[in-house]
Motif scaffolding. Structure first.
Motif, PDB file in Angstrom:
ATOM      1  N   TYR A   7      14.267  -5.018  -1.027  1.00 52.28           N
ATOM      2  CA  TYR A   7      12.925  -5.293  -0.492  1.00 52.28           C
ATOM      3  C   TYR A   7      11.872  -4.799  -1.480  1.00 52.28           C
ATOM      4  CZ  TYR A   7      15.363  -6.041   3.919  1.00 52.28           C
ATOM      5  OH  TYR A   7      16.200  -6.521   4.882  1.00 52.28           O
ATOM      6  N   LEU A   8      10.808  -5.521  -1.568  1.00 48.31           N
ATOM      7  CA  LEU A   8       9.670  -5.098  -2.385  1.00 48.31           C
ATOM      8  C   LEU A   8       8.409  -5.117  -1.516  1.00 48.31           C
ATOM      9  CD1 LEU A   8      10.203  -6.982  -5.785  1.00 48.31           C
ATOM     10  CD2 LEU A   8      10.447  -4.543  -5.353  1.00 48.31           C
ATOM     11  N   PRO A   9       7.477  -4.241  -1.811  1.00 46.16           N
ATOM     12  CA  PRO A   9       6.272  -4.185  -0.980  1.00 46.16           C
ATOM     13  C   PRO A   9       5.340  -5.376  -1.236  1.00 46.16           C
ATOM     14  CG  PRO A   9       6.106  -2.643  -2.781  1.00 46.16           C
ATOM     15  CD  PRO A   9       7.482  -3.218  -2.850  1.00 46.16           C
ATOM     16  N   VAL A  10       4.557  -5.663  -0.233  1.00 45.94           N
ATOM     17  CA  VAL A  10       3.538  -6.710  -0.347  1.00 45.94           C
ATOM     18  C   VAL A  10       2.192  -6.092   0.019  1.00 45.94           C
ATOM     19  CG1 VAL A  10       5.115  -8.586   0.189  1.00 45.94           C
ATOM     20  CG2 VAL A  10       3.888  -7.443   2.035  1.00 45.94           C
ATOM     21  N   ILE A  11       1.150  -6.853  -0.236  1.00 44.24           N
ATOM     22  CA  ILE A  11      -0.195  -6.448   0.186  1.00 44.24           C
ATOM     23  C   ILE A  11      -0.700  -7.514   1.157  1.00 44.24           C
ATOM     24  CG2 ILE A  11      -2.569  -6.005  -0.557  1.00 44.24           C
ATOM     25  CD1 ILE A  11      -1.436  -5.192  -3.283  1.00 44.24           C
ATOM     26  N   LEU A  12      -1.136  -7.088   2.301  1.00 40.06           N
ATOM     27  CA  LEU A  12      -1.635  -8.026   3.314  1.00 40.06           C
ATOM     28  C   LEU A  12      -3.044  -7.642   3.724  1.00 40.06           C
ATOM     29  CD1 LEU A  12       1.475  -8.264   5.698  1.00 40.06           C
ATOM     30  CD2 LEU A  12       0.852  -9.826   3.864  1.00 40.06           C
ATOM     31  N   MET A  13      -3.836  -8.644   4.016  1.00 45.12           N
ATOM     32  CA  MET A  13      -5.148  -8.360   4.585  1.00 45.12           C
ATOM     33  C   MET A  13      -4.964  -7.886   6.023  1.00 45.12           C
ATOM     34  SD  MET A  13      -8.348 -10.960   5.073  1.00 45.12           S
ATOM     35  CE  MET A  13      -7.371 -12.106   6.030  1.00 45.12           C
ATOM     36  N   ASN A  14      -5.656  -6.810   6.355  1.00 46.83           N
ATOM     37  CA  ASN A  14      -5.527  -6.279   7.705  1.00 46.83           C
ATOM     38  C   ASN A  14      -6.446  -7.059   8.642  1.00 46.83           C
ATOM     39  OD1 ASN A  14      -5.841  -4.730  10.112  1.00 46.83           O
ATOM     40  ND2 ASN A  14      -4.900  -2.999   9.009  1.00 46.83           N
ATOM     41  N   ASN A  15      -5.821  -7.836   9.520  1.00 48.71           N
ATOM     42  CA  ASN A  15      -6.623  -8.616  10.477  1.00 48.71           C
ATOM     43  C   ASN A  15      -6.412  -8.135  11.911  1.00 48.71           C
ATOM     44  OD1 ASN A  15      -4.060  -9.461  10.886  1.00 48.71           O
ATOM     45  ND2 ASN A  15      -4.395 -11.579  10.225  1.00 48.71           N
ATOM     46  N   SER A  16      -5.794  -6.982  12.046  1.00 47.92           N
ATOM     47  CA  SER A  16      -5.604  -6.466  13.402  1.00 47.92           C
ATOM     48  C   SER A  16      -6.642  -5.402  13.742  1.00 47.92           C
ATOM     49  CB  SER A  16      -4.197  -5.889  13.560  1.00 47.92           C
ATOM     50  OG  SER A  16      -4.059  -4.709  12.814  1.00 47.92           O
TER      51      SER A  16
END
Lengths: 344, 378
Positions: free
Chosen positions: A93-102
């Protein structure tokens, strides 16, 4: 750009980028190649077929047949995704970057992926003039108000006054349900530095450090809009020839912007597995956008947007992208930003 | 620690110099004014490819009507002689004499230089300035555009063919034979001069093969390699004995197309009786072709991008992951695989300064190592 001839020996098509030529022309020693990276912009790894019945030699057949474009000279048009050096080979597994929409304070507008930056006071709203962040009649409690202004950023006085609690947030970590969110992210995958790139003509990054205590101000008729102190924009690392500004932020020196994600409330997380870090920032509109419609007419268009009160407002807008890249892991995400200016 | 960059070490970067040669053929059809139908300034091709200037000092030849932005400047032509020429001193009957003298002096001071008294030297036939000898006095100058010559003309590659027949049939000798004179810088790669202030030059000679009159190859001009200028003696055009004695040739202006009597209808007559542009026209009419190789000096920096077995085995490509799981692996023990198509060269502050594209993707996994050699030319 045409495709490169791949019928014979492997060739290498090398060019200076426009930034490279610019630095060469400056003659001040700033043209000095110090390191290299490998890119795989054209590769679509979903074409890797691990179930090919002909065997493992055929897994990557489609990938290896990918035609390659000639080199772009525009420095921002290439090397979008880089290969990554991690000494360990046993990572699955490798990390990702996500926009926080919660998180309601950082979520984009409505169901879209857009953050809307109000570029001037008229667009933000002020006493006696309803805007996207200030309503002329009461809006109820803070929570309700935040939901109504979800995705709207104060680009007039970012980080102060109305809308001070609104920002953009990106979270990093392993976005998988197969590993517990309580498990620690491996230290070599833990992102500690971020590069934020954006169009310098349109706006600038405002760091979270110095964030004012002002919360959303419900400005009813005769109400009061509390003006905070503008914290100032972050220091630009450099602006390239295409007016793309690059900002570097690190956990060590920008603790107000980058923090450990594991310490945030679990209900506002978007990373479902082990948590890395989170970066938060605001956007300040440029003086030109605040005071002029020139760039709106040149780069944008007009539309109508519903204000928190439900009224429709005609605006000029420019759509742009803010790119957030993890400097350590190389993963990047493009955030859609719309600069809006009310047509009064 | 994960990283996306690898820093170059001192022995990863080296520099080199290479010479690149291109063959430059200039056909006489272009030089003769292909696009100038009937001498009109505009025609179906959009005008002439021969440009004259108000000052009348020289004439420019383009590969296409020069009013078009597609036109490339090929070379300039002009003529001149010094005040010491036998042609000088007849100002009353000589057209543009001062300009012709000025042009000769200008070219000579740049290409030959000055003597100890500060006087401009004449062009020397064999390059031996100190010994005196024969001087090139009545000359045609061909100034090639840098677009063609680049850094310099390659020594030993220059060939100019010119017709020395009549004006109407310049490429015939008048008796059904070949009237084309071939002028070369033969053996110049091993025999050239370095006593010019404008760089290296060699002797042009009219090679054997034209006709009976040139059984030996007489010197008839100079070619300056870095300056990109050919200096041709008018002696190649003359019929009979030139005032300086040698060599002899066939007159080129014996046609009724030119306004001279048969007794003086030679190139020297053109030098005195015609404007510079007219002399250039007569020359172009007889130009069969020119060819040479140019030279571009490429200074290159070579970057050896050494990719070790444990480098760059993962990717930050969004398609590399599916729900954070690496697509090319089934379990942690599988070797990571990546593919690269691009090499980016960066400054220390992470600005992309140069980029190199591979013609096909290369597979990288922990079982292989490679060195990608990226050459940047300046």
């Amino acid at each position: 750009m045409a495709f490169l001839d791949n019928s014979g020996d492997i060739i290498l098509d090398a060019v200076l980028t426009d930034t490279g030529r610019y630095r060469l022309a400056q003659g001040n020693g700033s043209f000095k190649i110090a390191k290299f990276a490998l890119g795989d912009d054209e590769i679509n790894y979903s074409a890797y077929n691990k179930n090919n019945p002909s065997g493992s030699a055929y897994y990557d057949l489609e990938i290896l047949q990918t035609p390659i474009l000639e080199a772009f000279t525009n420095n921002t048009s290439t090397m979008k995704s880089k290969l990554l050096t991690i000494p360990r080979t046993n990572l699955l597994y490798l990390p990702v970057i996500l926009m926080n929409n919660s998180n309601v304070n950082s979520a984009p507008s409505g169901s879209s992926e857009l953050h809307l930056v109000c570029v001037d006071e008229d667009t933000v709203g002020r006493k006696g003039l309803e805007g996207f962040l200030v309503q002329s009649s009461g809006m109820g409690g803070t929570g309700a108000a935040s939901e109504k202004v979800r995705g709207f950023l104060n680009g007039f006085q970012a980080g102060s006054g109305v809308g001070a609690q609104q920002y953009i947030q990106c979270d990093q970590g392993l976005n998988t349900n197969e590993i517990s969110a309580n498990a620690a992210l491996d230290s070599d995958l833990y992102e500690t530095q971020y590069i934020v790139e954006m169009d310098n003509r349109l706006g600038a990054i405002v760091p979270m450090a110095g964030q004012g205590a002002n919360q959303y101000n419900v400005a009813g008729v005769g109400g009061v809009v509390t003006a905070g102190t503008f914290a100032g924009t972050a220091k630009v690392s450099f602006v390239d020839d295409d007016n793309i500004a690059s900002y570097y932020f690190s956990l060590a020196s920008d603790a107000g912007m980058i923090s450990d994600l594991a310490s945030t409330p679990s209900q506002s997380r978007v990373i479902t597995g082990p948590q890395g870090t989170t970066i938060q920032f605001r956007v300040q509109a440029s003086t030109e956008l605040q005071t002029s419609t020139y760039l709106f007419e040149k780069l944008g268009s007009t539309t109508s947007i519903t204000k928190p009160s439900g009224a429709s407002q005609s605006v000029r807008y420019i759509d742009s992208v803010i790119k957030v890249t993890g400097a350590t892991t190389g993963y990047s995400i493009n955030l859609l930003v719309r600069y809006i200016k009310s047509i009064i | 620690m994960a990283t996306t960059f690898k820093t170059f070490l001192n022995n990863d970067i080296t520099s080199t110099k290479t010479l690149l040669h291109e063959a430059i053929p200039i056909t006489g059809a272009i030089a003769s004014g292909t696009y100038n139908k009937g001498g009109a300034t505009t025609d179906t091709y959009g005008g002439t490819n021969i440009k004259n200037y108000a000052a009348g000092m020289f004439q420019s030849v383009y590969d296409y009507p020069y009013l078009s932005s597609s036109a490339n400047h090929i070379f300039d032509l002009t003529v001149g002689y010094p005040s010491g020429s036998v042609l000088s001193g007849t100002a009353a009957t000589t057209v543009q004499q001062a300009k012709k003298i000025n042009l000769y002096n200008q070219m000579a001071q740049v290409l030959v230089g000055y003597d100890s008294t500060g006087s401009i030297r004449d062009f020397d036939e064999d390059g031996n300035i100190v010994a005196g000898g024969k001087k090139l006095k009545e000359c045609v100058f061909i100034n090639f555009a840098r677009l063609l010559t680049k850094d310099e003309i390659k020594k030993g590659s220059f060939t100019l063919k010119i017709g020395t027949g009549s004006y109407a049939t310049p490429f015939e000798d008048g008796s059904g034979g070949d009237g084309i004179l071939t002028i070369k810088d033969s053996n110049a790669a091993n025999n050239y001069r370095v006593n010019s202030p404008a760089g290296e030059y060699a002797i042009l000679s009219a090679t054997a093969g034209y006709n009976k009159e040139f059984s030996v190859a007489p010197a008839c001009g100079l070619i300056f390699y870095q300056a990109g200028i050919a200096v041709l003696s008018s002696s190649i055009f003359q019929s009979g004995t030139h005032a300086a004695g040698v060599p002899t040739g066939r007159g080129i202006l014996s046609s009724s197309d030119v306004p001279y009597t048969s007794t003086n209808a030679y190139f020297t007559a053109s030098l005195t009786g015609s404007a510079i542009s007219a002399s250039c026209n007569y020359f172009r009419n007889r130009l069969y072709d020119i060819s040479f190789n140019n030279t571009t000096e490429l200074n290159s920096t070579i970057h050896f991008c050494r990719v070790n077995h444990n480098d760059f085995n993962y990717s930050s490509n969004p398609t590399y992951l599916s729900a954070s799981k690496i697509r090319v692996k089934n379990n942690p023990l599988d070797a990571p695989i990546s593919y690269f198509t691009t090499v980016g060269l960066y400054s220390s502050d992470n600005e992309l300064l140069a980029v190199a594209k591979l013609s096909e993707p290369l597979k990288k996994d922990p079982t292989n190592e490679m060195t990608v050699r990226v050459r940047l030319d300046y």
